[in-house]
Scaffold this motif. Structure first.
Motif, PDB file in Angstrom:
ATOM      1  N   SER A 159       0.838  -1.191   0.000  1.00  0.00           N
ATOM      2  CA  SER A 159       0.000   0.000   0.000  1.00  0.00           C
ATOM      3  C   SER A 159       0.877   1.246   0.000  1.00  0.00           C
ATOM      4  N   ASP A 160       0.432   2.271  -0.682  1.00  0.00           N
ATOM      5  CA  ASP A 160       1.185   3.529  -0.733  1.00  0.00           C
ATOM      6  C   ASP A 160       1.456   4.091   0.661  1.00  0.00           C
ATOM      7  N   GLU A 161       0.554   3.817   1.607  1.00  0.00           N
ATOM      8  CA  GLU A 161       0.712   4.318   2.969  1.00  0.00           C
ATOM      9  C   GLU A 161       1.919   3.700   3.676  1.00  0.00           C
ATOM     10  N   LEU A 162       2.392   2.560   3.172  1.00  0.00           N
ATOM     11  CA  LEU A 162       3.512   1.864   3.811  1.00  0.00           C
ATOM     12  C   LEU A 162       4.855   2.125   3.142  1.00  0.00           C
ATOM     13  N   VAL A 163       4.841   2.805   2.015  1.00  0.00           N
ATOM     14  CA  VAL A 163       6.096   3.087   1.306  1.00  0.00           C
ATOM     15  C   VAL A 163       7.004   3.926   2.205  1.00  0.00           C
ATOM     16  N   GLY A 164       8.241   3.478   2.358  1.00  0.00           N
ATOM     17  CA  GLY A 164       9.218   4.188   3.179  1.00  0.00           C
ATOM     18  C   GLY A 164       9.155   3.871   4.660  1.00  0.00           C
ATOM     19  N   LYS A 165       8.257   2.979   5.051  1.00  0.00           N
ATOM     20  CA  LYS A 165       8.137   2.605   6.460  1.00  0.00           C
ATOM     21  C   LYS A 165       8.720   1.217   6.682  1.00  0.00           C
ATOM     22  N   LYS A 166       9.385   1.035   7.835  1.00  0.00           N
ATOM     23  CA  LYS A 166      10.012  -0.235   8.181  1.00  0.00           C
ATOM     24  C   LYS A 166       8.987  -1.148   8.838  1.00  0.00           C
ATOM     25  N   LEU A 167       8.903  -2.397   8.360  1.00  0.00           N
ATOM     26  CA  LEU A 167       7.994  -3.389   8.915  1.00  0.00           C
ATOM     27  C   LEU A 167       8.810  -4.392   9.727  1.00  0.00           C
ATOM     28  N   LEU A 168       8.462  -4.546  10.999  1.00  0.00           N
ATOM     29  CA  LEU A 168       9.218  -5.418  11.884  1.00  0.00           C
ATOM     30  C   LEU A 168       8.320  -6.515  12.453  1.00  0.00           C
ATOM     31  N   ILE A 169       8.908  -7.689  12.682  1.00  0.00           N
ATOM     32  CA  ILE A 169       8.195  -8.791  13.309  1.00  0.00           C
ATOM     33  C   ILE A 169       8.466  -8.713  14.806  1.00  0.00           C
ATOM     34  N   VAL A 170       7.380  -8.645  15.576  1.00  0.00           N
ATOM     35  CA  VAL A 170       7.479  -8.491  17.024  1.00  0.00           C
ATOM     36  C   VAL A 170       6.864  -9.702  17.707  1.00  0.00           C
ATOM     37  N   GLN A 171       7.598 -10.275  18.661  1.00  0.00           N
ATOM     38  CA  GLN A 171       7.089 -11.380  19.462  1.00  0.00           C
ATOM     39  C   GLN A 171       6.604 -10.802  20.785  1.00  0.00           C
ATOM     40  N   LYS A 172       5.364 -11.092  21.135  1.00  0.00           N
ATOM     41  CA  LYS A 172       4.812 -10.583  22.390  1.00  0.00           C
ATOM     42  C   LYS A 172       5.487 -11.263  23.576  1.00  0.00           C
ATOM     43  N   VAL A 173       5.791 -10.464  24.613  1.00  0.00           N
ATOM     44  CA  VAL A 173       6.352 -10.987  25.863  1.00  0.00           C
ATOM     45  C   VAL A 173       5.599 -10.368  27.032  1.00  0.00           C
ATOM     46  N   ASN A 174       5.643 -11.042  28.185  1.00  0.00           N
ATOM     47  CA  ASN A 174       5.053 -10.443  29.379  1.00  0.00           C
ATOM     48  C   ASN A 174       6.133  -9.644  30.111  1.00  0.00           C
ATOM     49  N   PRO A 175       5.774  -8.881  31.141  1.00  0.00           N
ATOM     50  CA  PRO A 175       6.773  -8.058  31.838  1.00  0.00           C
ATOM     51  C   PRO A 175       7.910  -8.839  32.485  1.00  0.00           C
TER      52      PRO A 175
ATOM     53  N   ASP B 278       9.565 -11.009  30.858  1.00  0.00           N
ATOM     54  CA  ASP B 278      10.350 -11.390  29.684  1.00  0.00           C
ATOM     55  C   ASP B 278      10.098 -12.832  29.249  1.00  0.00           C
ATOM     56  N   GLU B 279       8.890 -13.327  29.468  1.00  0.00           N
ATOM     57  CA  GLU B 279       8.517 -14.665  29.028  1.00  0.00           C
ATOM     58  C   GLU B 279       7.698 -14.553  27.752  1.00  0.00           C
ATOM     59  N   SER B 280       8.033 -15.330  26.747  1.00  0.00           N
ATOM     60  CA  SER B 280       7.348 -15.283  25.461  1.00  0.00           C
ATOM     61  C   SER B 280       5.888 -15.672  25.616  1.00  0.00           C
ATOM     62  N   LEU B 281       5.026 -14.949  24.916  1.00  0.00           N
ATOM     63  CA  LEU B 281       3.611 -15.293  24.882  1.00  0.00           C
ATOM     64  C   LEU B 281       3.279 -16.086  23.626  1.00  0.00           C
ATOM     65  N   GLY B 282       4.313 -16.406  22.844  1.00  0.00           N
ATOM     66  CA  GLY B 282       4.168 -17.322  21.722  1.00  0.00           C
ATOM     67  C   GLY B 282       3.513 -16.774  20.468  1.00  0.00           C
ATOM     68  N   THR B 283       3.179 -15.501  20.434  1.00  0.00           N
ATOM     69  CA  THR B 283       2.563 -14.950  19.229  1.00  0.00           C
ATOM     70  C   THR B 283       3.469 -13.897  18.602  1.00  0.00           C
ATOM     71  N   HIS B 284       3.339 -13.758  17.297  1.00  0.00           N
ATOM     72  CA  HIS B 284       4.123 -12.773  16.547  1.00  0.00           C
ATOM     73  C   HIS B 284       3.170 -11.872  15.773  1.00  0.00           C
ATOM     74  N   GLU B 285       3.641 -10.669  15.478  1.00  0.00           N
ATOM     75  CA  GLU B 285       2.840  -9.723  14.731  1.00  0.00           C
ATOM     76  C   GLU B 285       3.778  -8.820  13.938  1.00  0.00           C
ATOM     77  N   VAL B 286       3.317  -8.383  12.789  1.00  0.00           N
ATOM     78  CA  VAL B 286       4.067  -7.397  12.015  1.00  0.00           C
ATOM     79  C   VAL B 286       3.589  -6.025  12.458  1.00  0.00           C
ATOM     80  N   ALA B 287       4.534  -5.151  12.795  1.00  0.00           N
ATOM     81  CA  ALA B 287       4.204  -3.797  13.232  1.00  0.00           C
ATOM     82  C   ALA B 287       5.041  -2.797  12.445  1.00  0.00           C
ATOM     83  N   VAL B 288       4.458  -1.646  12.180  1.00  0.00           N
ATOM     84  CA  VAL B 288       5.163  -0.572  11.483  1.00  0.00           C
ATOM     85  C   VAL B 288       5.966   0.215  12.518  1.00  0.00           C
TER      86      VAL B 288
END
Length: 88
Positions: free
Chosen positions: A16-32, A34-44
């Motif tokens: 999408s044109d709205e994403l041009v020039g923006k960095k897309l990173l894969i983020v793994q959710k953790v609790n405070p 520092d234990e993995s919550l096992g899910t990942h998401e792409v975030a701008v």
């Protein structure tokens, strides 16, 4: 909003044109504790985060406004880099 750790990136030559020039990173959710919550998401990225850094991620409608557009396709945005966490 949640805490996550950046574990990778996404490269998309066609997007999408709205994403041009923006960095897309894969983020793994953790609790405070520092234990993995096992899910990942792409975030701008809006703060210049990198692999291995802990970040704050906002989701849904608030994520659209990070880049000052109300019609954006953005569903998750990195809005901060965590310096430290403390859990009692």
């Amino acid at each position: 909003m949640y805490i996550g750790i950046v574990v990778g990136s996404v490269v998309a030559t066609r997007k999408s044109d709205e994403l041009v020039g923006k960095k897309l990173l894969i983020v793994q959710k953790v609790n405070p504790k520092d234990e993995s919550l096992g899910t990942h998401e792409v975030a701008v990225d809006s703060v210049g985060a990198g692999k291995g850094e802990y970040v704050l991620v906002t989701q849904g409608e608030p994520a659209m406004y990070v880049f000052e557009t109300s019609t954006s396709c953005i569903d998750a945005a990195i809005i901060g880099i965590v310096d430290s966490m403390e859990v009692s």
